[in-house]
Design a protein around this motif. Structure first.
Motif, PDB file in Angstrom:
ATOM      1  N   ASN A  34       0.817  -1.220   0.000  1.00 46.44           N
ATOM      2  CA  ASN A  34       0.000   0.000   0.000  1.00 46.44           C
ATOM      3  C   ASN A  34       0.848   1.266   0.000  1.00 46.44           C
ATOM      4  O   ASN A  34       0.365   2.342   0.353  1.00 46.44           O
ATOM      5  N   ASN A  35       2.116   1.160  -0.372  1.00 42.50           N
ATOM      6  CA  ASN A  35       2.969   2.334  -0.499  1.00 42.50           C
ATOM      7  C   ASN A  35       2.722   2.962  -1.867  1.00 42.50           C
ATOM      8  O   ASN A  35       2.393   2.276  -2.827  1.00 42.50           O
ATOM      9  N   ASN A  36       2.867   4.286  -1.947  1.00 47.63           N
ATOM     10  CA  ASN A  36       2.625   5.031  -3.180  1.00 47.63           C
ATOM     11  C   ASN A  36       3.884   5.774  -3.588  1.00 47.63           C
ATOM     12  O   ASN A  36       4.601   6.309  -2.734  1.00 47.63           O
ATOM     13  N   TYR A  37       4.114   5.840  -4.894  1.00 44.87           N
ATOM     14  CA  TYR A  37       5.298   6.491  -5.424  1.00 44.87           C
ATOM     15  C   TYR A  37       4.938   7.320  -6.648  1.00 44.87           C
ATOM     16  O   TYR A  37       4.042   6.961  -7.406  1.00 44.87           O
ATOM     17  N   SER A  38       5.681   8.399  -6.861  1.00 42.65           N
ATOM     18  CA  SER A  38       5.613   9.131  -8.116  1.00 42.65           C
ATOM     19  C   SER A  38       7.020   9.619  -8.442  1.00 42.65           C
ATOM     20  O   SER A  38       7.760  10.034  -7.548  1.00 42.65           O
ATOM     21  N   VAL A  39       7.379   9.518  -9.710  1.00 47.34           N
ATOM     22  CA  VAL A  39       8.711   9.913 -10.173  1.00 47.34           C
ATOM     23  C   VAL A  39       8.560  10.863 -11.337  1.00 47.34           C
ATOM     24  O   VAL A  39       7.810  10.597 -12.277  1.00 47.34           O
ATOM     25  N   THR A  40       9.297  11.965 -11.268  1.00 49.52           N
ATOM     26  CA  THR A  40       9.307  12.952 -12.340  1.00 49.52           C
ATOM     27  C   THR A  40      10.744  13.237 -12.753  1.00 49.52           C
ATOM     28  O   THR A  40      11.520  13.789 -11.961  1.00 49.52           O
ATOM     29  N   PRO A  41      11.151  12.838 -13.963  1.00 44.88           N
ATOM     30  CA  PRO A  41      12.462  13.259 -14.455  1.00 44.88           C
ATOM     31  C   PRO A  41      12.448  14.789 -14.637  1.00 44.88           C
ATOM     32  O   PRO A  41      11.493  15.342 -15.194  1.00 44.88           O
ATOM     33  N   THR A  42      13.478  15.463 -14.136  1.00 48.15           N
ATOM     34  CA  THR A  42      13.498  16.926 -14.185  1.00 48.15           C
ATOM     35  C   THR A  42      14.573  17.483 -15.116  1.00 48.15           C
ATOM     36  O   THR A  42      14.527  18.664 -15.463  1.00 48.15           O
ATOM     37  N   ARG A  43      15.538  16.657 -15.491  1.00 46.10           N
ATOM     38  CA  ARG A  43      16.596  17.113 -16.403  1.00 46.10           C
ATOM     39  C   ARG A  43      17.269  15.878 -16.996  1.00 46.10           C
ATOM     40  O   ARG A  43      17.484  14.895 -16.296  1.00 46.10           O
ATOM     41  N   THR A  44      17.600  15.951 -18.272  1.00 46.85           N
ATOM     42  CA  THR A  44      18.258  14.847 -18.959  1.00 46.85           C
ATOM     43  C   THR A  44      19.562  15.362 -19.559  1.00 46.85           C
ATOM     44  O   THR A  44      19.592  16.449 -20.132  1.00 46.85           O
ATOM     45  N   TYR A  45      20.630  14.579 -19.408  1.00 45.61           N
ATOM     46  CA  TYR A  45      21.929  14.970 -19.970  1.00 45.61           C
ATOM     47  C   TYR A  45      22.790  13.720 -20.115  1.00 45.61           C
ATOM     48  O   TYR A  45      22.423  12.639 -19.645  1.00 45.61           O
ATOM     49  N   ASN A  46      23.921  13.850 -20.779  1.00 44.57           N
ATOM     50  CA  ASN A  46      24.870  12.747 -20.918  1.00 44.57           C
ATOM     51  C   ASN A  46      26.102  13.032 -20.079  1.00 44.57           C
ATOM     52  O   ASN A  46      26.598  14.153 -20.045  1.00 44.57           O
ATOM     53  N   SER A  47      26.581  11.988 -19.417  1.00 42.26           N
ATOM     54  CA  SER A  47      27.842  12.025 -18.696  1.00 42.26           C
ATOM     55  C   SER A  47      28.761  11.070 -19.446  1.00 42.26           C
ATOM     56  O   SER A  47      28.676   9.861 -19.275  1.00 42.26           O
ATOM     57  N   GLY A  48      29.584  11.631 -20.314  1.00 42.52           N
ATOM     58  CA  GLY A  48      30.345  10.793 -21.237  1.00 42.52           C
ATOM     59  C   GLY A  48      29.362  10.165 -22.202  1.00 42.52           C
ATOM     60  O   GLY A  48      28.576  10.855 -22.839  1.00 42.52           O
ATOM     61  N   SER A  49      29.347   8.846 -22.271  1.00 40.62           N
ATOM     62  CA  SER A  49      28.396   8.166 -23.146  1.00 40.62           C
ATOM     63  C   SER A  49      27.160   7.678 -22.393  1.00 40.62           C
ATOM     64  O   SER A  49      26.280   7.054 -22.978  1.00 40.62           O
ATOM     65  N   GLN A  50      27.106   7.955 -21.078  1.00 44.99           N
ATOM     66  CA  GLN A  50      25.977   7.502 -20.254  1.00 44.99           C
ATOM     67  C   GLN A  50      24.860   8.525 -20.204  1.00 44.99           C
ATOM     68  O   GLN A  50      25.083   9.671 -19.830  1.00 44.99           O
ATOM     69  N   PRO A  51      23.621   8.120 -20.540  1.00 47.36           N
ATOM     70  CA  PRO A  51      22.491   9.025 -20.322  1.00 47.36           C
ATOM     71  C   PRO A  51      22.196   9.114 -18.822  1.00 47.36           C
ATOM     72  O   PRO A  51      22.194   8.109 -18.120  1.00 47.36           O
ATOM     73  N   CYS A  52      21.966  10.327 -18.342  1.00 47.78           N
ATOM     74  CA  CYS A  52      21.669  10.559 -16.928  1.00 47.78           C
ATOM     75  C   CYS A  52      20.415  11.417 -16.816  1.00 47.78           C
ATOM     76  O   CYS A  52      20.117  12.209 -17.718  1.00 47.78           O
ATOM     77  N   ARG A  53      19.715  11.259 -15.701  1.00 53.35           N
ATOM     78  CA  ARG A  53      18.505  12.043 -15.464  1.00 53.35           C
ATOM     79  C   ARG A  53      18.463  12.467 -14.005  1.00 53.35           C
ATOM     80  O   ARG A  53      18.697  11.663 -13.111  1.00 53.35           O
ATOM     81  N   GLU A  54      18.176  13.738 -13.815  1.00 55.55           N
ATOM     82  CA  GLU A  54      17.836  14.203 -12.475  1.00 55.55           C
ATOM     83  C   GLU A  54      16.354  13.908 -12.301  1.00 55.55           C
ATOM     84  O   GLU A  54      15.599  13.885 -13.274  1.00 55.55           O
ATOM     85  N   PHE A  55      15.935  13.650 -11.062  1.00 51.71           N
ATOM     86  CA  PHE A  55      14.548  13.286 -10.827  1.00 51.71           C
ATOM     87  C   PHE A  55      14.087  13.781  -9.465  1.00 51.71           C
ATOM     88  O   PHE A  55      14.892  14.105  -8.590  1.00 51.71           O
ATOM     89  N   THR A  56      12.778  13.827  -9.322  1.00 49.31           N
ATOM     90  CA  THR A  56      12.135  14.055  -8.032  1.00 49.31           C
ATOM     91  C   THR A  56      11.216  12.865  -7.804  1.00 49.31           C
ATOM     92  O   THR A  56      10.472  12.474  -8.705  1.00 49.31           O
TER      93      THR A  56
END
Length: 154
Positions: free
Chosen positions: A104-126
């Motif tokens: 009964n736990n609830n979650y929500s995720v919102t990516p807030t920024r997308t960028y690459n670190s070298g060849s790795q895709p990265c995302r900031e999130f809340t």
């Protein structure tokens, strides 16, 4: 003290949730315990002063480990898949929300920024989570690993 505890909870929750996405061979509770202990110890060492630093570090480590285990137990495989899917598929600013029918736990995720670190895709999130009726908000950064899983970087 409440502000410090909230910080420890938020950081531990963030680390547990994302690190559980990696295929490390550990279960979520083990990962949560270790990461919670590390985060709690680090936070405790910053709180104490003088001879109280050691005590604060030990208390922080124990509290972080206990909290990390609890959160790790509550964030199941389905939740990790939902979290990874949100980071993989959601456009920046779009939120995915789900409930764990077992806890009964609830979650929500919102990516807030997308960028690459070298060849790795990265995302900031809340992430907003309600675990055992207690709401929490976590901000972090995750990067996609070569196996397609997402791992917290900060």
């Amino acid at each position: 003290m409440t502000k410090t505890l909230s910080f420890i909870c938020a950081l531990t929750l963030s680390m547990v949730m994302i690190s559980g996405c990696a295929n490390s061979g550990w279960n979520s509770a083990d990962t949560g315990t270790v990461l919670g202990g590390v985060v709690g110890g680090a936070a405790g060492s910053q709180i104490g002063s003088g001879t109280g630093t050691t005590i604060a570090t030990v208390v922080g480590t124990l509290a972080g480990a206990a909290l990390g285990r609890k959160l790790g137990d509550n964030f199941g495989q389905r939740d990790r898949r939902q979290f990874g899917s949100a980071l993989e598929s959601n456009p920046t600013g779009n939120t995915s929300t789900w409930s764990d029918p077992d806890s009964n736990n609830n979650y929500s995720v919102t990516p807030t920024r997308t960028y690459n670190s070298g060849s790795q895709p990265c995302r900031e999130f809340t992430m907003n989570a309600t675990v055992d009726g207690q709401p929490d908000k976590v901000r972090g950064t995750a990067c996609r690993q070569s196996d397609g899983t997402w791992k917290v970087q900060s």
